[in-house]
Design a protein around this motif. Structure first.
Motif, short mmCIF file in Angstrom:
data_model
loop_
_atom_site.label_atom_id
_atom_site.label_comp_id
_atom_site.label_asym_id
_atom_site.label_seq_id
_atom_site.Cartn_x
_atom_site.Cartn_y
_atom_site.Cartn_z
N CYS A 1 0.91 -1.22 -0.02
CA CYS A 1 0.02 -0.01 0.36
C CYS A 1 0.96 1.06 -0.19
O CYS A 1 1.80 1.29 0.68
N CYS A 2 0.61 2.30 -0.74
CA CYS A 2 1.25 3.44 -0.97
C CYS A 2 0.65 4.51 0.11
O CYS A 2 1.30 5.66 0.18
N SER B 1 -1.59 6.40 0.32
CA SER B 1 -2.12 7.72 -0.53
C SER B 1 -3.84 8.05 0.14
O SER B 1 -4.49 7.05 0.66
N ARG C 1 -7.52 5.95 -0.62
CA ARG C 1 -6.72 5.15 -1.35
C ARG C 1 -6.90 4.77 -3.05
O ARG C 1 -7.94 4.92 -3.39
N CYS C 2 -5.82 4.42 -3.26
CA CYS C 2 -5.79 4.22 -5.02
C CYS C 2 -6.63 2.82 -5.12
O CYS C 2 -6.88 2.05 -4.20
N LYS C 3 -7.15 2.66 -6.65
CA LYS C 3 -7.98 1.62 -6.76
C LYS C 3 -7.15 0.34 -6.79
O LYS C 3 -7.63 -0.85 -6.73
N LYS C 4 -5.76 0.23 -6.79
CA LYS C 4 -5.01 -0.91 -7.07
C LYS C 4 -4.33 -1.35 -5.51
O LYS C 4 -3.42 -2.04 -5.37
N CYS C 5 -5.06 -0.53 -4.46
CA CYS C 5 -4.86 -0.82 -2.96
C CYS C 5 -4.95 -2.36 -2.56
O CYS C 5 -6.05 -2.68 -2.52
#
Length: 51
Positions: free
Chosen positions: A25-26, A28, A31-35
């Protein structure tokens, strides 16, 4: 979902191998869609809804 996908973590791991979800997880906001965190939440919700 079949018996194979009864565990949400297994489903997310499978998505990671396919490249649909990131490995880490980045953190952000939002949360981004690829989390992977969101993917796990979605998998748990799908499992609960299917039961």
């Amino acid at each position: 979902m079949g018996k194979k996908d009864a565990d949400p973590r297994k489903k997310v791991r499978k998505l990671m191998k396919a490249g649909k979800v990131k490995k880490k997880c980045c953190r952000s906001k939002p949360r981004c869609k690829k989390c992977p965190v969101l993917a796990l939440q979605r998998a748990k919700a799908d499992l609960k809804k299917a039961a």
